[in-house]
Write a protein that holds these residues in place. Structure first.
Motif, PDB file in Angstrom:
ATOM      1  N   HIS A  63      -3.180  -6.897 -10.254  1.00 58.38           N
ATOM      2  CA  HIS A  63      -3.528  -6.033  -8.973  1.00 58.38           C
ATOM      3  C   HIS A  63      -3.395  -6.714  -7.707  1.00 58.38           C
ATOM      4  O   HIS A  63      -3.164  -8.034  -7.716  1.00 58.38           O
ATOM      5  CB  HIS A  63      -4.960  -5.723  -9.031  1.00 58.38           C
ATOM      6  N   ALA A  64      -3.016  -5.480  -6.807  1.00 57.88           N
ATOM      7  CA  ALA A  64      -2.278  -6.501  -5.551  1.00 57.88           C
ATOM      8  C   ALA A  64      -1.875  -5.226  -4.190  1.00 57.88           C
ATOM      9  O   ALA A  64      -2.446  -4.780  -4.729  1.00 57.88           O
ATOM     10  CB  ALA A  64      -1.298  -6.946  -5.787  1.00 57.88           C
ATOM     11  N   GLY A  65      -2.417  -5.736  -3.495  1.00 54.02           N
ATOM     12  CA  GLY A  65      -2.762  -4.834  -2.200  1.00 54.02           C
ATOM     13  C   GLY A  65      -1.631  -5.838  -1.047  1.00 54.02           C
ATOM     14  O   GLY A  65      -0.128  -6.483  -1.331  1.00 54.02           O
ATOM     15  N   LYS A  66      -1.813  -5.892  -0.007  1.00 52.69           N
ATOM     16  CA  LYS A  66      -0.553  -6.296   1.322  1.00 52.69           C
ATOM     17  C   LYS A  66      -1.485  -6.673   2.657  1.00 52.69           C
ATOM     18  O   LYS A  66      -2.310  -6.085   2.521  1.00 52.69           O
ATOM     19  CB  LYS A  66       0.593  -5.752   1.138  1.00 52.69           C
ATOM     20  N   PRO A  67      -1.645  -7.703   2.718  1.00 54.18           N
ATOM     21  CA  PRO A  67      -2.292  -7.700   4.502  1.00 54.18           C
ATOM     22  C   PRO A  67      -1.945  -6.244   5.130  1.00 54.18           C
ATOM     23  O   PRO A  67      -0.627  -5.419   5.564  1.00 54.18           O
ATOM     24  CB  PRO A  67      -1.543  -8.969   4.691  1.00 54.18           C
ATOM     25  N   GLY A  68      -3.003  -5.781   5.917  1.00 53.64           N
ATOM     26  CA  GLY A  68      -3.642  -4.882   6.931  1.00 53.64           C
ATOM     27  C   GLY A  68      -4.675  -4.310   6.335  1.00 53.64           C
ATOM     28  O   GLY A  68      -4.453  -3.195   6.864  1.00 53.64           O
ATOM     29  N   GLY A  69      -5.076  -5.050   5.656  1.00 50.17           N
ATOM     30  CA  GLY A  69      -5.775  -4.125   4.913  1.00 50.17           C
ATOM     31  C   GLY A  69      -8.023  -4.322   6.384  1.00 50.17           C
ATOM     32  O   GLY A  69      -7.392  -4.327   7.650  1.00 50.17           O
ATOM     33  N   HIS A  70      -8.786  -3.229   5.963  1.00 57.50           N
ATOM     34  CA  HIS A  70     -10.043  -3.650   7.355  1.00 57.50           C
ATOM     35  C   HIS A  70     -11.233  -3.943   6.305  1.00 57.50           C
ATOM     36  O   HIS A  70     -11.301  -3.530   4.882  1.00 57.50           O
ATOM     37  CB  HIS A  70     -10.166  -2.399   7.872  1.00 57.50           C
ATOM     38  N   ALA A  71     -12.151  -4.680   6.791  1.00 58.32           N
ATOM     39  CA  ALA A  71     -13.565  -5.096   6.128  1.00 58.32           C
ATOM     40  C   ALA A  71     -14.579  -5.239   7.190  1.00 58.32           C
ATOM     41  O   ALA A  71     -14.019  -5.083   8.528  1.00 58.32           O
ATOM     42  CB  ALA A  71     -13.260  -6.074   5.039  1.00 58.32           C
TER      43      ALA A  71
END
Length: 135
Positions: free
Chosen positions: A71-79
């Motif tokens: 699984h992967a995403g990319k920088p630019g998320g929010h927490a």
């Protein structure tokens, strides 16, 4: 109608993606003061929070097959990480003391959020649970 369960659901993990795990570790451990729970060099950092986990992955490494499905995403998320309402000023001073640009947003009488970015560009927020009406 959905089945009722004994425990209400809550977020167990929050996952963010970064391109530089060393910079992320310096930021999350040093600036935010989180305790590192576990890490695999070049792949991930795990931090234990109160009642949940913060997972920081290198997106390319998390695409590789392994024990868990890729699984992967990319920088630019929010927490958003919860803090005590009375600690907002101290946290803002700490973050700005580390050279971070902090945007403060008031949610009426429910509290205030502090928004800033980690080294990878993920937007982080520190806020009291009261912004959502939580205790």
């Amino acid at each position: 109608m959905p089945q009722a369960y004994a425990l209400p659901m809550r977020a167990l993990e929050t996952c963010l993606y970064v391109d530089d795990l060393e910079a992320a570790e310096a930021f999350y451990s040093g600036v935010l003061g989180l305790s590192l729970f576990g890490k695999v060099a070049g792949r991930h950092l795990f931090y234990r929070l109160e009642g949940s986990m913060l997972l920081i992955f290198d997106p390319a490494a998390s695409l590789q097959p392994g024990d868990v499905p890729p699984h992967a995403g990319k920088p630019g998320g929010h927490a958003c990480l919860g803090i005590a309402r009375e600690e907002t000023d101290a946290w803002q001073a700490r973050l700005e003391g580390h050279g971070l640009k902090v945007t403060r947003y008031a949610w009426g009488n429910r509290g205030e959020s502090l928004y800033f970015e980690d080294p990878a560009g993920n937007v982080l927020e520190l806020a009291p649970p009261s912004i959502w009406g939580l205790g």
